[in-house]
Design an enzyme around this catalytic site. Structure first.
Site, PDB file in Angstrom:
ATOM      1  N   ASP A   1       0.854  -1.187   0.000  1.00 38.19           N
ATOM      2  CA  ASP A   1       0.000   0.000   0.000  1.00 38.19           C
ATOM      3  C   ASP A   1       0.893   1.241   0.000  1.00 38.19           C
ATOM      4  OD1 ASP A   1      -3.219   0.530   1.084  1.00 38.19           O
ATOM      5  OD2 ASP A   1      -1.795   2.195   1.028  1.00 38.19           O
TER       6      ASP A   1
ATOM      7  N   HIS B   1     -10.153  -5.340  -3.325  1.00 42.88           N
ATOM      8  CA  HIS B   1      -8.813  -5.528  -2.754  1.00 42.88           C
ATOM      9  C   HIS B   1      -8.936  -5.945  -1.305  1.00 42.88           C
ATOM     10  CE1 HIS B   1     -10.012  -1.315  -2.418  1.00 42.88           C
ATOM     11  NE2 HIS B   1      -9.369  -1.280  -1.267  1.00 42.88           N
ATOM     12  N   LEU B   2      -8.017  -6.809  -0.912  1.00 39.84           N
ATOM     13  CA  LEU B   2      -7.935  -7.249   0.473  1.00 39.84           C
ATOM     14  C   LEU B   2      -6.686  -6.626   1.085  1.00 39.84           C
ATOM     15  CD1 LEU B   2      -9.512  -9.275   2.311  1.00 39.84           C
ATOM     16  CD2 LEU B   2      -7.666 -10.896   1.827  1.00 39.84           C
TER      17      LEU B   2
ATOM     18  N   GLY C   1     -15.719   3.188   3.786  1.00 41.62           N
ATOM     19  CA  GLY C   1     -14.329   3.608   3.652  1.00 41.62           C
ATOM     20  C   GLY C   1     -13.627   3.122   2.409  1.00 41.62           C
TER      21      GLY C   1
ATOM     22  N   ASN D   1     -12.768  -3.259   2.758  1.00 40.25           N
ATOM     23  CA  ASN D   1     -13.763  -2.190   2.816  1.00 40.25           C
ATOM     24  C   ASN D   1     -14.689  -2.311   1.608  1.00 40.25           C
ATOM     25  OD1 ASN D   1     -12.652  -0.993   5.158  1.00 40.25           O
ATOM     26  ND2 ASN D   1     -11.070  -0.013   3.925  1.00 40.25           N
TER      27      ASN D   1
END
Ligand code: 5GP
Length: 115
Positions: A32, A102-103, A95, A89
């Protein structure tokens, strides 16, 4: 409705760089860009699903199995077998900011309340 201009679709197409952790025909895992944990990685399917609700309803079951195997391979690659947190999310009100499923895989969290 899936929008193929989202940033993760661009990462899959190679139009935006990422710091890759794991890749196979089903999924791509990368760090990320704005980590909220000591280790913070995103695992995304190489297919067009907006969120986990869409993915689990509409992705072929073989593809879903491949994706979850890729999640496990990513965890092993990161050495997080001993424990990690995973978050998906779903929806802007929850959010979600990028509308390609995506995890989040996180360990040693600094800000647990973020999610
Ligand atoms: P969400 O809020 O949708 O659950 O999570 C989206 C995540 O994508 C955020 O944690 C954000 O930091 C990350 N992100 C957004 N744009 C980029 C990018 O261009 N590259 C990477 N590696 N991560 C991104």
């Amino acid at each position: 409705m899936y929008d193929s201009n989202n940033v993760f679709a661009k990462i899959i197409r190679g139009e935006i760089p990422c710091k890759q952790v794991y890749s196979d025909e089903y999924a791509l895992a990368f760090y990320d860009v704005n980590p909220r944990a000591k280790t913070h990685v995103l695992v995304i399917p190489r297919a067009d699903y907006t969120d986990i609700y869409d993915f689990t309803a509409n992705a072929p079951i073989e593809f879903q199995a491949g994706f979850w195997r890729a999640v496990r391979n990513t965890v092993n690659e990161l050495g997080l077998q001993g424990g990690f947190r995973s978050v998906a999310n779903t929806g802007a009100t929850a959010g979600q900011s990028v509308f390609h499923f995506h995890l989040h895989i996180m360990s040693d969290e600094r800000f647990k309340t973020d999610f």
